[in-house]
Motif scaffolding. Structure first.
Motif, PDB file in Angstrom:
ATOM      1  N   MET A   1       0.840  -1.198   0.000  1.00 26.68           N
ATOM      2  CA  MET A   1       0.000   0.000   0.000  1.00 26.68           C
ATOM      3  C   MET A   1       0.876   1.249   0.000  1.00 26.68           C
ATOM      4  N   ASP A   2       0.381   2.295  -0.636  1.00 24.41           N
ATOM      5  CA  ASP A   2       1.134   3.527  -0.816  1.00 24.41           C
ATOM      6  C   ASP A   2       0.832   4.496   0.322  1.00 24.41           C
ATOM      7  N   ASP A   3       1.876   4.883   1.065  1.00 19.67           N
ATOM      8  CA  ASP A   3       1.688   5.806   2.184  1.00 19.67           C
ATOM      9  C   ASP A   3       1.199   7.176   1.727  1.00 19.67           C
ATOM     10  N   LYS A   4       1.369   7.482   0.438  1.00 15.07           N
ATOM     11  CA  LYS A   4       0.969   8.797  -0.075  1.00 15.07           C
ATOM     12  C   LYS A   4      -0.526   8.866  -0.391  1.00 15.07           C
ATOM     13  N   VAL A   5      -1.209   7.737  -0.366  1.00 13.91           N
ATOM     14  CA  VAL A   5      -2.639   7.711  -0.650  1.00 13.91           C
ATOM     15  C   VAL A   5      -3.407   8.119   0.604  1.00 13.91           C
ATOM     16  N   ILE A   6      -4.307   9.091   0.443  1.00 14.83           N
ATOM     17  CA  ILE A   6      -5.133   9.560   1.554  1.00 14.83           C
ATOM     18  C   ILE A   6      -6.358   8.656   1.657  1.00 14.83           C
ATOM     19  N   VAL A   7      -6.489   7.954   2.766  1.00 13.46           N
ATOM     20  CA  VAL A   7      -7.602   7.012   2.961  1.00 13.46           C
ATOM     21  C   VAL A   7      -8.602   7.613   3.930  1.00 13.46           C
ATOM     22  N   ASP A   8      -9.876   7.589   3.531  1.00 11.61           N
ATOM     23  CA  ASP A   8     -10.945   8.129   4.374  1.00 11.61           C
ATOM     24  C   ASP A   8     -12.104   7.129   4.373  1.00 11.61           C
ATOM     25  N   ASN A   9     -13.100   7.374   5.207  1.00 18.91           N
ATOM     26  CA  ASN A   9     -14.281   6.528   5.286  1.00 18.91           C
ATOM     27  C   ASN A   9     -15.523   7.324   4.924  1.00 18.91           C
ATOM     28  N   VAL A  10     -16.425   6.724   4.162  1.00 17.81           N
ATOM     29  CA  VAL A  10     -17.671   7.390   3.810  1.00 17.81           C
ATOM     30  C   VAL A  10     -18.828   6.421   4.023  1.00 17.81           C
ATOM     31  N   SER A  11     -19.950   6.953   4.472  1.00 18.50           N
ATOM     32  CA  SER A  11     -21.141   6.138   4.680  1.00 18.50           C
ATOM     33  C   SER A  11     -22.099   6.331   3.518  1.00 18.50           C
ATOM     34  N   VAL A  12     -22.647   5.228   3.009  1.00 19.07           N
ATOM     35  CA  VAL A  12     -23.617   5.275   1.913  1.00 19.07           C
ATOM     36  C   VAL A  12     -24.777   4.356   2.275  1.00 19.07           C
ATOM     37  N   ARG A  13     -25.961   4.665   1.776  1.00 23.72           N
ATOM     38  CA  ARG A  13     -27.120   3.817   2.089  1.00 23.72           C
ATOM     39  C   ARG A  13     -27.021   2.477   1.383  1.00 23.72           C
ATOM     40  N   SER A  14     -26.594   2.524   0.122  1.00 21.70           N
ATOM     41  CA  SER A  14     -26.483   1.288  -0.657  1.00 21.70           C
ATOM     42  C   SER A  14     -25.244   1.359  -1.528  1.00 21.70           C
ATOM     43  N   VAL A  15     -24.635   0.216  -1.744  1.00 24.47           N
ATOM     44  CA  VAL A  15     -23.468   0.152  -2.612  1.00 24.47           C
ATOM     45  C   VAL A  15     -23.863  -0.289  -4.025  1.00 24.47           C
ATOM     46  N   MET A  16     -25.124  -0.665  -4.206  1.00 22.07           N
ATOM     47  CA  MET A  16     -25.619  -1.155  -5.497  1.00 22.07           C
ATOM     48  C   MET A  16     -26.215  -0.001  -6.302  1.00 22.07           C
ATOM     49  N   THR A  17     -25.753   0.173  -7.521  1.00 21.30           N
ATOM     50  CA  THR A  17     -26.249   1.236  -8.399  1.00 21.30           C
ATOM     51  C   THR A  17     -26.671   0.634  -9.728  1.00 21.30           C
ATOM     52  N   LYS A  18     -27.849   0.994 -10.195  1.00 22.34           N
ATOM     53  CA  LYS A  18     -28.298   0.512 -11.506  1.00 22.34           C
ATOM     54  C   LYS A  18     -27.313   0.992 -12.562  1.00 22.34           C
ATOM     55  N   SER A  19     -26.822   0.074 -13.376  1.00 23.06           N
ATOM     56  CA  SER A  19     -25.731   0.385 -14.288  1.00 23.06           C
ATOM     57  C   SER A  19     -26.211   1.024 -15.586  1.00 23.06           C
ATOM     58  N   THR A  20     -25.405   1.960 -16.085  1.00 23.28           N
ATOM     59  CA  THR A  20     -25.632   2.531 -17.418  1.00 23.28           C
ATOM     60  C   THR A  20     -24.601   1.986 -18.403  1.00 23.28           C
ATOM     61  N   LEU A  21     -23.778   1.035 -17.956  1.00 24.24           N
ATOM     62  CA  LEU A  21     -22.740   0.459 -18.806  1.00 24.24           C
ATOM     63  C   LEU A  21     -23.367  -0.468 -19.855  1.00 24.24           C
ATOM     64  N   PRO A  22     -22.661  -0.691 -20.967  1.00 23.64           N
ATOM     65  CA  PRO A  22     -23.192  -1.595 -21.998  1.00 23.64           C
ATOM     66  C   PRO A  22     -23.482  -3.001 -21.477  1.00 23.64           C
ATOM     67  N   VAL A  23     -22.761  -3.431 -20.424  1.00 22.57           N
ATOM     68  CA  VAL A  23     -22.991  -4.784 -19.908  1.00 22.57           C
ATOM     69  C   VAL A  23     -24.233  -4.872 -19.042  1.00 22.57           C
TER      70      VAL A  23
END
Length: 291
Positions: free
Chosen positions: A1-23
């Motif tokens: 892991m890179d010590d230069k990467v800033i790691v934070d925590n975020v709260s979300v209601r859901s991690v599932m998002t309806k996709s707009t991708l071709p798949v």
């Protein structure tokens, strides 16, 4: 892991998002940002929606979501993990967000599709084999480790290929995602020959230069590959598509010669005969038309 990467925590209601991708299906990104810091990453646009002003690749938000209470809601749905991040970036080893997601979906008949540049996915073979349909796709657009290192901070190409082979041998469908294809640099046929015995499908996608990274890539070409400057000017500033049309023709002929199934803008599911991967031409970004 890179010590230069800033790691934070975020709260979300859901991690599932309806996709707009071709798949299609659902798009799941257990993190915001990606420490792989790919110089050509289209996902850098996510900064506009997250409030981040840091350089792409220097921050990572770890998502915390409400548990998925009814995994059967996703029965038969395609769930793409890693459309704008890598669910198996190095921090996944510590935070296990992607593994948590798989555990919460366990018992459903969701079709799992993982997009990664990592071999950390090997850790979760036990979970992945519990789903009826699983695909693991690795981005491999070069066999040259120096060029790879110039473009991203992910694991080596050799580690990706070894992981692909191990997952393939475990009975899980594999995809070699040859993307983005750098004109004059990516040797498509060499990559296919390297992975043909442990890739069910080889998905080809062209480099599409846009937004803030266009200047970065053009400057790289000027510095490291001055012999290709005219070609890149032709493709990306004068919008001439001769190169892609030539590559499309060459690839189709190559596939026919070797007996590889060949598709255009299609993503068929299934295991392939060993040594005969399906080759998919997905040059849709520049709206290439056949013939």
């Amino acid at each position: 892991m890179d010590d230069k990467v800033i790691v934070d925590n975020v709260s979300v209601r859901s991690v599932m998002t309806k996709s707009t991708l071709p798949v299609g299906g659902f798009s799941v990104n257990p993190y915001v940002g990606c420490p792989h810091a790919c110089k050509y990453c289209y996902a850098s646009f996510m900064k506009r929606f997250t409030g981040h002003t840091e350089l792409w690749g220097t921050f990572l938000d770890v998502k915390h979501w409400e548990p998925i209470k009814n995994p059967h809601k996703y029965d038969g749905q395609r769930v793409v993990i890693g459309s704008v991040t890598d669910g198996y970036n190095p921090y996944e080893e510590k935070y296990c967000n992607t593994r948590r997601l798989l555990e919460e979906l366990r018992g459903s008949t969701a079709e799992i599709m993982i997009c990664t540049k990592s071999d950390l996915v090997l850790r979760d073979i036990d979970l992945l084999r519990q789903f009826p349909k699983v695909t693991v796709s690795w981005s491999v657009n070069t066999l040259d480790e120096q060029f790879r290192a110039d473009m991203d901070k992910a694991v080596s190409i050799e580690r990706r290929l070894k992981a692909m082979e191990q997952v393939y041998r475990s009975g899980i469908r594999t995809v070699c995602f040859v993307s983005p294809i750098f004109p004059g640099i990516t040797d498509v046929m060499a990559i296919i020959e390297r992975v043909k015995d442990f890739a069910d499908l080889v998905w080809l996608e062209n480099l599409n230069l846009r937004g803030q990274f266009k200047g970065t890539i053009m400057n790289y070409i000027r510095e490291k590959h001055p012999e290709l400057v005219d070609l890149y000017e032709e493709i990306y500033n004068r919008k001439i598509n001769d190169y892609w049309q030539m590559l499309e023709k060459t690839t189709a002929e190559y596939a026919a010669l070797h007996g590889y199934p060949y598709r255009v803008n299609d993503l068929p599911y299934g295991r392939s005969e060993k040594g005969k991967p399906v080759i998919v031409n997905y040059f849709y970004h520049e709206k290439i038309k056949r013939g």
